[in-house]
Motif scaffolding. Structure first.
Motif, PDB file in Angstrom:
ATOM      1  N   TYR A  24      12.094 -28.795 -40.714  1.00 22.05           N
ATOM      2  CA  TYR A  24      11.223 -29.162 -40.766  1.00 22.05           C
ATOM      3  C   TYR A  24      11.919 -30.087 -39.559  1.00 22.05           C
ATOM      4  O   TYR A  24      11.091 -31.022 -38.605  1.00 22.05           O
ATOM      5  N   SER A  47       5.786 -24.369 -41.418  1.00 24.75           N
ATOM      6  CA  SER A  47       4.436 -24.291 -42.554  1.00 24.75           C
ATOM      7  C   SER A  47       4.905 -23.295 -42.886  1.00 24.75           C
ATOM      8  O   SER A  47       5.136 -22.171 -43.418  1.00 24.75           O
ATOM      9  N   PRO A  92      11.233 -29.351 -34.268  1.00 22.89           N
ATOM     10  CA  PRO A  92      10.504 -30.851 -32.884  1.00 22.89           C
ATOM     11  C   PRO A  92      11.746 -30.967 -31.999  1.00 22.89           C
ATOM     12  O   PRO A  92      11.519 -30.835 -30.853  1.00 22.89           O
ATOM     13  N   PRO A 147       5.771 -31.961 -30.812  1.00 22.68           N
ATOM     14  CA  PRO A 147       5.264 -33.696 -31.279  1.00 22.68           C
ATOM     15  C   PRO A 147       6.180 -32.812 -32.480  1.00 22.68           C
ATOM     16  O   PRO A 147       5.528 -31.726 -32.857  1.00 22.68           O
ATOM     17  N   GLU A 148       5.850 -33.949 -33.319  1.00 24.34           N
ATOM     18  CA  GLU A 148       6.356 -33.636 -35.081  1.00 24.34           C
ATOM     19  C   GLU A 148       4.988 -33.192 -35.820  1.00 24.34           C
ATOM     20  O   GLU A 148       5.363 -32.543 -37.012  1.00 24.34           O
ATOM     21  N   GLU A 149       4.125 -33.704 -34.809  1.00 24.49           N
ATOM     22  CA  GLU A 149       3.046 -32.663 -36.529  1.00 24.49           C
ATOM     23  C   GLU A 149       2.295 -31.777 -35.851  1.00 24.49           C
ATOM     24  O   GLU A 149       2.466 -30.590 -37.266  1.00 24.49           O
ATOM     25  N   LYS A 150       2.937 -31.498 -34.356  1.00 24.85           N
ATOM     26  CA  LYS A 150       2.962 -29.556 -34.332  1.00 24.85           C
ATOM     27  C   LYS A 150       4.394 -29.036 -35.097  1.00 24.85           C
ATOM     28  O   LYS A 150       3.789 -27.734 -35.461  1.00 24.85           O
ATOM     29  N   PHE A 169       5.222 -30.004 -37.745  1.00 20.18           N
ATOM     30  CA  PHE A 169       5.377 -29.763 -39.667  1.00 20.18           C
ATOM     31  C   PHE A 169       4.698 -28.429 -39.795  1.00 20.18           C
ATOM     32  O   PHE A 169       4.617 -27.501 -40.093  1.00 20.18           O
ATOM     33  N   ILE A 170       3.885 -28.015 -38.641  1.00 24.61           N
ATOM     34  CA  ILE A 170       2.378 -27.029 -39.481  1.00 24.61           C
ATOM     35  C   ILE A 170       3.690 -25.377 -38.561  1.00 24.61           C
ATOM     36  O   ILE A 170       3.502 -24.369 -39.452  1.00 24.61           O
TER      37      ILE A 170
END
Length: 201
Positions: free
Chosen positions: A152, A171, A156, A162-165, A167-168
């Motif tokens: 995780y 996962s 990035p 980006p960190e949001e992408k 994270f997905i």
């Protein structure tokens, strides 16, 4: 130098990921890293199975299970091949999956993510020095948790998303990793069922 990022991913993982991203090594370098690290769980599995024995009961010597040296060696070699193949397969999945997230890593970058992420899980193989099933499972759980944390934090940085992408994406990689683990376990069961199972002492 092979394994020169080993200390950094434990002491300062984010900075080490940035260092890995800044100075990419060759594909062979990343592959060499995982080939060396994979020796730990497979080698320890051999030593614990053939010499120490696994205590699966409440400490009674009657519950200690040992394999013959030949059987333990065969299982260890198969385990080593499965671990290395699993990491390479995960790297291929990372490479293909990245395109969905508008990232274009090459195979070396994908293998770096897979190899350094798997390192803590493989290092947990040292737990076999104390061949109690509950202890080894605890150590493996810690190694797996840190591997997921590395994934995780590293995605990035390595993929420049980006960190949001990230994270997905991470996962999704964890899910693929679980599927690969199930495939390896199913392969082991099939081999055992056709006569390649362990031979006990």
């Amino acid at each position: 130098m092979i394994l020169n990022h080993l200390w950094g991913i434990y002491t300062h993982p984010k900075e080490e990921w940035k260092s890995i991203d800044t100075k990419h090594e060759s594909y062979f370098y990343a592959l060499s890293h995982i080939m060396i690290i994979a020796l730990i769980p497979s080698g320890m599995a051999y030593y614990a199975s053939a010499y120490l024995g696994w205590d699966i009961g409440a400490g009674s010597t009657a519950d200690t299970i040992r394999l013959t040296q030949q059987s333990a060696m065969a299982m260890s070699v198969a385990m080593y091949a499965g671990l290395v193949a699993g990491v390479v397969a995960l790297a291929v999945l990372i490479h293909e999956l990245a395109q969905t997230f508008d990232a274009t890593p090459n195979y070396t970058q994908s293998l770096e993510i897979a190899a350094y992420t798997a390192t803590p899980l493989f290092m947990a193989g040292f737990g076999a020095f104390y061949p109690q099933l509950w202890f080894l499972m605890s150590v493996v759980l810690l190694g797996l948790s840190y591997s997921v944390y590395l994934l995780y934090t590293g995605v990035p940085i390595m993929l420049h998303i980006p960190e949001e992408k990230g994270f997905i994406f991470s996962s999704s990689v964890v899910t693929c990793g679980l599927v690969l683990m199930v495939i390896l376990m199913a392969g082991s069961v099939i081999l055992w069922s056709i006569g390649f199972g362990p031979q006990y002492m």
